[in-house]
Design a protein around this motif. Structure first.
Motif, mmCIF file in Angstrom:
data_model
loop_
_atom_site.group_PDB
_atom_site.id
_atom_site.type_symbol
_atom_site.label_atom_id
_atom_site.label_comp_id
_atom_site.label_asym_id
_atom_site.label_seq_id
_atom_site.Cartn_x
_atom_site.Cartn_y
_atom_site.Cartn_z
ATOM 1 N N MET A 13 167.995 34.744 10.858
ATOM 2 C CA MET A 13 166.897 33.740 11.540
ATOM 3 C C MET A 13 167.641 32.967 12.316
ATOM 4 N N THR A 14 166.939 32.543 13.642
ATOM 5 C CA THR A 14 167.436 31.635 14.511
ATOM 6 C C THR A 14 167.302 30.223 13.834
ATOM 7 N N PRO A 15 168.148 29.316 14.612
ATOM 8 C CA PRO A 15 168.257 28.107 14.004
ATOM 9 C C PRO A 15 166.769 27.428 13.981
ATOM 10 N N ALA A 16 165.979 27.828 15.181
ATOM 11 C CA ALA A 16 164.683 27.169 15.146
ATOM 12 C C ALA A 16 163.645 27.675 14.062
ATOM 13 N N ALA A 17 164.075 28.744 13.717
ATOM 14 C CA ALA A 17 162.964 29.520 12.522
ATOM 15 C C ALA A 17 163.265 28.828 11.075
ATOM 16 N N ARG A 18 164.669 28.587 11.206
ATOM 17 C CA ARG A 18 165.239 27.944 9.774
ATOM 18 C C ARG A 18 164.621 26.485 9.727
ATOM 19 N N ARG A 19 164.567 25.916 10.816
ATOM 20 C CA ARG A 19 164.015 24.502 11.039
ATOM 21 C C ARG A 19 162.452 24.453 10.532
ATOM 22 N N ILE A 20 161.946 25.373 11.106
ATOM 23 C CA ILE A 20 160.370 25.534 10.995
ATOM 24 C C ILE A 20 160.122 25.772 9.507
ATOM 25 N N ILE A 21 160.887 26.568 8.915
ATOM 26 C CA ILE A 21 160.678 26.739 7.307
ATOM 27 C C ILE A 21 161.076 25.536 6.707
ATOM 28 N N ARG A 22 162.220 24.913 6.984
ATOM 29 C CA ARG A 22 162.453 23.632 6.257
ATOM 30 C C ARG A 22 161.296 22.652 6.432
ATOM 31 N N LEU A 23 160.975 22.333 7.777
ATOM 32 C CA LEU A 23 160.217 21.265 7.755
ATOM 33 C C LEU A 23 158.647 21.660 7.174
ATOM 34 N N ASN A 24 158.151 23.046 7.069
ATOM 35 C CA ASN A 24 157.201 23.542 6.588
ATOM 36 C C ASN A 24 157.277 23.044 5.075
ATOM 37 N N ASN A 25 158.456 23.502 4.456
ATOM 38 C CA ASN A 25 158.624 23.124 3.045
ATOM 39 C C ASN A 25 158.519 21.538 2.782
ATOM 40 N N GLY A 26 159.115 20.884 3.530
ATOM 41 C CA GLY A 26 158.803 19.422 3.509
ATOM 42 C C GLY A 26 157.474 19.039 3.555
ATOM 43 N N PHE A 27 156.848 19.518 4.309
ATOM 44 C CA PHE A 27 155.277 19.083 4.780
ATOM 45 C C PHE A 27 154.385 19.378 3.673
ATOM 46 N N GLN A 28 154.485 20.881 3.103
ATOM 47 C CA GLN A 28 153.772 21.210 1.845
ATOM 48 C C GLN A 28 154.104 20.439 0.811
ATOM 49 N N LEU A 29 155.463 20.273 0.518
ATOM 50 C CA LEU A 29 155.656 19.359 -0.690
ATOM 51 C C LEU A 29 155.294 18.147 -0.746
ATOM 52 N N LEU A 30 155.226 17.328 0.345
ATOM 53 C CA LEU A 30 154.771 15.853 0.372
ATOM 54 C C LEU A 30 153.493 15.813 0.322
ATOM 55 N N PHE A 31 152.657 16.628 1.206
ATOM 56 C CA PHE A 31 151.380 16.576 1.507
ATOM 57 C C PHE A 31 150.498 16.990 0.260
ATOM 58 N N ASN A 32 151.072 17.901 -0.452
ATOM 59 C CA ASN A 32 150.256 18.141 -1.710
ATOM 60 C C ASN A 32 150.758 17.646 -3.036
ATOM 61 N N LEU A 33 151.656 16.526 -2.893
ATOM 62 C CA LEU A 33 152.274 15.970 -4.002
ATOM 63 C C LEU A 33 151.206 14.928 -4.631
ATOM 64 N N LEU A 34 150.048 15.033 -5.349
ATOM 65 C CA LEU A 34 149.295 14.173 -5.703
ATOM 66 C C LEU A 34 149.488 13.723 -7.282
#
Length: 457
Positions: A13-34
């Protein structure tokens, strides 16, 4: 395109693809942490709401979600999925503050209506953002694992946080809602950091901007669904997984435990155990056998969910906890596979976020009806009847739906160069038929609930 189970020939994977995955992980974790999820039923009861009011709010929530879905999906295709994620995070932050300021029926109603708005802004946009971003980087073969891992990380965060809710409430009664608001604010930071490549600036969104007509993408999405029986049936097939998991994990979780004498103080620990089971299976959808097609697995998992739910009526407390954990594990397998099926069935150039919103409308529409029915059954003291009847309906409808899927399978298009849905014919055939030859499974790449109101998904 590759089969659901296959590994890309070049897994790098390109660095950009890895960054997308990392930020998506962070977003999904925090957004759904109810943080309020394990106690919201008891919290509203303590605020003076009746069962009818609580379940009525849930039904209104699902209807509102349906009404918000199409406009927000169209907006995501026009202005970019990244911008929708940002807007959704802002709305979710505000939504979690409402019960703190107004702990009343009106306050909780506004709270869930705002959650419906925030979640509808992200429900299609988040998946489209990840899918289009990875595809732009030539890393779309990593999507299934990335979707599953994001969900698993979000669930793991709940395992750590939810058992703390009880002690925190003894210090500050409103802490679950304050912490949920802080988490949503953190997800905004992840959305702001997403690279432009993940903005979902597809051909469909460009077309939408050029014409300036909101209705254009809506019409295109509806025409796509009506002209593609395969896509339409896949959307309907996912209803069972979504409805059973949502109604159980959000609306019936606490009533089922209370029915079997499990005290409220233990609910956070039980939910944490369920979340561990779901997190493990969400991160490893490739554990499912390759001898069944992904569509067949979704059907089989739907029936298994119904059976596990019905089984909670005949066991003791420990058996109920075990069955609920099994239920959560089955849900973990089902979500990533279903989402991958839908994304791969969407034609190239179609308004992806809008089509994913159409799927959400179908899911939430059924949930709205189910929530009203659940409230009526609980008010009448007929919880067991509700669970058994839900299982019976699922076990009758899912096999019939699977037969219909086999009849409209795009496999015959394999003789041509491309399938009717714009996918490679070989890929379409892979979705319709079991994979018999040995293949390498993905090993190294990466949905929480979602409430929708609650579990992040």
């Amino acid at each position: 395109m590759t089969s659901v189970w296959r590994r890309s020939a070049d897994p790098a994977m390109t660095p950009a693809a890895r960054r997308i995955i990392r930020l998506n992980n962070g977003f999904q974790l925090l957004f759904n942490l109810l943080w309020w999820m394990p106690v919201f039923y008891a919290y509203q009861r303590a605020a003076g709401l009746s069962d009818g009011q609580i379940f009525g709010i849930q039904s209104i929530y699902y209807v509102a979600f349906c009404l918000f879905e199409i406009p927000t999906g169209v907006v995501a295709d026009r202005v970019g999925a990244r911008n929708c994620l940002r807007a959704g995070a802002v709305v979710m932050t505000a939504a979690n503050m409402v019960p703190v300021l107004a702990p009343s029926y009106t306050g909780f109603l506004v709270h869930f209506l705002a959650i419906a708005a925030g979640r509808s802004l992200t429900s299609g946009a988040a998946s489209a953002c990840l899918y289009d971003g990875l595809r732009a980087e030539g890393a779309d073969a990593h999507y299934l694992r990335a979707e599953g891992t994001a969900r698993a990380l979000g669930l793991a965060a709940k395992v750590v946080c939810w058992p703390l809710v009880g002690p925190l409430m003894s210090v500050a009664h409103q802490s679950p809602y304050l912490l949920s608001a802080a988490s949503a604010a953190g997800s905004l930071g992840c959305a702001l950091a997403l690279p432009r490549v993940a903005a979902g600036d597809t051909g469909a969104s460009t077309r939408g901007r050029r014409t300036g007509a909101l209705l254009r993408d809506t019409g295109a999405a509806l025409r796509t669904v009506s002209s593609s029986p395969w896509l339409a049936l896949l959307m309907v097939q996912g209803v069972a997984v979504f409805t059973l998991s949502r109604i159980c994990q959000v609306n019936l979780f606490q009533p089922v435990l209370l029915e079997h004498g499990i005290a409220e103080g233990s609910h956070g620990s039980v939910l944490a155990a369920m979340t561990v089971a779901e997190a493990v299976t969400s991160a490893r959808p490739q554990w499912l056998s390759r001898r069944l097609s992904p569509a067949a697995w979704v059907s089989l998992l739907s029936v298994a969910l119904a059976a596990a739910l019905a089984g909670t009526t005949v066991g003791g407390p420990w058996a109920v906890v075990g069955l609920l954990c099994a239920f959560a594990a089955i849900t973990g397998f089902g979500y990533p596979v279903q989402r991958k099926l839908i994304n791969d069935a969407i034609p190239k150039g179609a308004p992806r976020a809008t089509l994913l919103s159409v799927e959400s409308i179908v899911d939430r529409g059924v949930c709205a009806v189910a929530a009203v029915a659940a409230g009526a059954y609980l008010a009448a003291g007929r919880l067991d009847a509700l669970l058994w009847q839900s299982a019976a309906v699922t076990c009758v409808l899912i096999p019939a739906l699977h037969l219909a899927l086999r009849r409209v399978s795009p496999a015959p298009a394999a003789r041509g160069t491309r399938g009717e849905h714009g996918a490679d014919a070989a890929s379409a055939k892979a979705f319709a038929q079991p994979v018999e030859e040995p293949v390498a499974l993905p090993v190294d790449e990466g949905a929480a609930p979602h409430p929708d109101p609650a579990r992040g998904g």
